[in-house]
Design a protein around this motif. Structure first.
Motif, PDB file in Angstrom:
ATOM      1  N   ARG B  51      44.529  47.404  44.568  1.00 52.02           N
ATOM      2  CA  ARG B  51      43.417  48.120  43.542  1.00 52.02           C
ATOM      3  C   ARG B  51      42.721  46.820  43.213  1.00 52.02           C
ATOM      4  O   ARG B  51      43.109  45.677  43.238  1.00 52.02           O
ATOM      5  N   PRO B  52      41.499  47.222  42.629  1.00 51.35           N
ATOM      6  CA  PRO B  52      40.309  46.276  42.379  1.00 51.35           C
ATOM      7  C   PRO B  52      40.640  45.313  41.200  1.00 51.35           C
ATOM      8  O   PRO B  52      40.134  44.507  40.771  1.00 51.35           O
ATOM      9  N   ASP B  53      41.902  45.532  40.453  1.00 49.80           N
ATOM     10  CA  ASP B  53      42.287  44.678  39.168  1.00 49.80           C
ATOM     11  C   ASP B  53      42.758  43.467  39.529  1.00 49.80           C
ATOM     12  O   ASP B  53      43.060  42.595  39.055  1.00 49.80           O
ATOM     13  N   VAL B  54      43.355  43.412  40.833  1.00 45.44           N
ATOM     14  CA  VAL B  54      43.670  42.190  41.548  1.00 45.44           C
ATOM     15  C   VAL B  54      43.154  41.552  42.606  1.00 45.44           C
ATOM     16  O   VAL B  54      42.213  42.222  43.329  1.00 45.44           O
ATOM     17  N   SER B  55      43.162  40.119  42.729  1.00 46.90           N
ATOM     18  CA  SER B  55      42.265  39.735  43.874  1.00 46.90           C
ATOM     19  C   SER B  55      42.974  39.332  45.200  1.00 46.90           C
ATOM     20  O   SER B  55      42.417  38.970  46.167  1.00 46.90           O
ATOM     21  N   GLU B  56      44.344  39.356  45.116  1.00 48.48           N
ATOM     22  CA  GLU B  56      45.014  39.185  46.442  1.00 48.48           C
ATOM     23  C   GLU B  56      46.618  39.840  46.179  1.00 48.48           C
ATOM     24  O   GLU B  56      46.962  39.787  44.959  1.00 48.48           O
ATOM     25  N   ILE B  64      46.275  40.960  51.511  1.00 50.43           N
ATOM     26  CA  ILE B  64      45.166  41.294  51.267  1.00 50.43           C
ATOM     27  C   ILE B  64      44.315  40.524  50.392  1.00 50.43           C
ATOM     28  O   ILE B  64      44.910  40.109  49.265  1.00 50.43           O
ATOM     29  N   SER B  65      43.314  40.157  50.685  1.00 54.24           N
ATOM     30  CA  SER B  65      42.159  39.359  49.913  1.00 54.24           C
ATOM     31  C   SER B  65      41.250  40.383  49.347  1.00 54.24           C
ATOM     32  O   SER B  65      40.453  40.985  49.901  1.00 54.24           O
ATOM     33  N   PHE B  66      40.900  40.333  47.962  1.00 52.66           N
ATOM     34  CA  PHE B  66      39.959  41.256  47.537  1.00 52.66           C
ATOM     35  C   PHE B  66      38.817  40.496  47.051  1.00 52.66           C
ATOM     36  O   PHE B  66      39.113  39.944  45.727  1.00 52.66           O
ATOM     37  N   ASN B  67      37.473  41.047  46.901  1.00 52.63           N
ATOM     38  CA  ASN B  67      36.311  40.375  46.552  1.00 52.63           C
ATOM     39  C   ASN B  67      35.470  41.422  45.727  1.00 52.63           C
ATOM     40  O   ASN B  67      34.883  41.941  46.431  1.00 52.63           O
ATOM     41  N   LYS B  68      35.872  41.818  44.482  1.00 54.41           N
ATOM     42  CA  LYS B  68      35.155  42.973  43.802  1.00 54.41           C
ATOM     43  C   LYS B  68      33.611  42.802  43.788  1.00 54.41           C
ATOM     44  O   LYS B  68      32.831  43.458  44.058  1.00 54.41           O
TER      45      LYS B  68
END
Lengths: 115, 114
Positions: B51-56, B64-68
């Motif tokens: 979910r978008p509240d964490v970056s990894e 998963i790596s996430f860059n909002k």
């Protein structure tokens, strides 16, 4: 826990014929989805049910496709008449509403070939 | 705006190597980003989600790596194994909308050679 059951696994029909697919979701799952997966592409949602009501059918070609979910459990997807471009795998999925996530569980799919 | 773009289309990795698959989205209303794994003749199965509240998020060999801000997310498979050979799909949905349909990417076919 039994998974999502679909039948038949394979179907070959001639264009302009009709075909129906059946799906039995995981017990207790209120949400049911039908996806179309064309070879080499990601699944595309055709219709989403919440219990026996339609939530989203914006991408369902309603002139030839129909779906129903009587009694909020099993569902059938029908194509009449079929076109060559309907050749694809039709995936049924279900999810439990109200949990931490809305993980969708997929069946093995029905591979349709229209000749 | 509903699209999820995925790359590469195919990936060949040696056993023990790192597999990286990238996805990008446009719709800022998306709030759930799962990765699905699909073997031939089978339906997709959830691998890992963020979910978008964490970056990894890490689960075993899968991260998963996430860059909002860039609206991008990627799947990293560490120590890739031949059994990881499958097609991987990223997806996105807006769970808060009530119509939480998954929008899938086009898929990446991963082959891991011994």
């Amino acid at each position: 826990e039994a998974g999502v059951a679909q039948s038949p696994r394979y179907k070959i029909i001639e264009k302009r014929q009709s075909v129906a697919f059946w799906c039995n979701p995981i017990s207790g799952h209120a949400t049911l989805y039908w996806y179309q997966q064309i070879l080499g592409q990601g699944p595309k949602l055709l219709i989403q049910f919440q219990n026996n009501g339609v939530v989203d059918d914006s991408q369902l070609p309603k002139d030839r496709f129909s779906a129903e979910r009587l009694k909020g459990v099993d569902s059938t997807l029908k194509i009449q008449p079929a076109k060559l471009e309907d050749s694809a795998v039709y995936l049924c999925a279900s999810s439990f509403s109200g949990g931490e996530t809305t993980e969708a569980f997929f069946g093995q799919g029905t591979r349709l070939t229209v000749v | 705006q509903q699209q999820v773009k995925q790359s590469p289309q195919s990936l060949i990795v040696q056993k023990g190597g790192i597999s990286i698959i990238n996805c990008a989205y446009e719709n800022t209303a998306f709030d759930y980003f799962p990765w699905y794994q699909q073997f031939p003749g089978k339906g997709p199965a959830l691998l890992i989600a963020i979910r978008p509240d964490v970056s990894e998020k890490k689960e075993g060999r899968f991260t998963i790596s996430f860059n909002k801000s860039a609206k991008q997310f990627s799947l990293h498979i560490m120590d890739s194994q031949p059994g990881d050979s499958a097609t991987y799909f990223c997806a996105a949905s807006n769970e808060g909308s009530g119509a939480d349909k998954l929008i899938f990417g086009t898929g990446t076919r991963l082959q891991v050679f011994p």
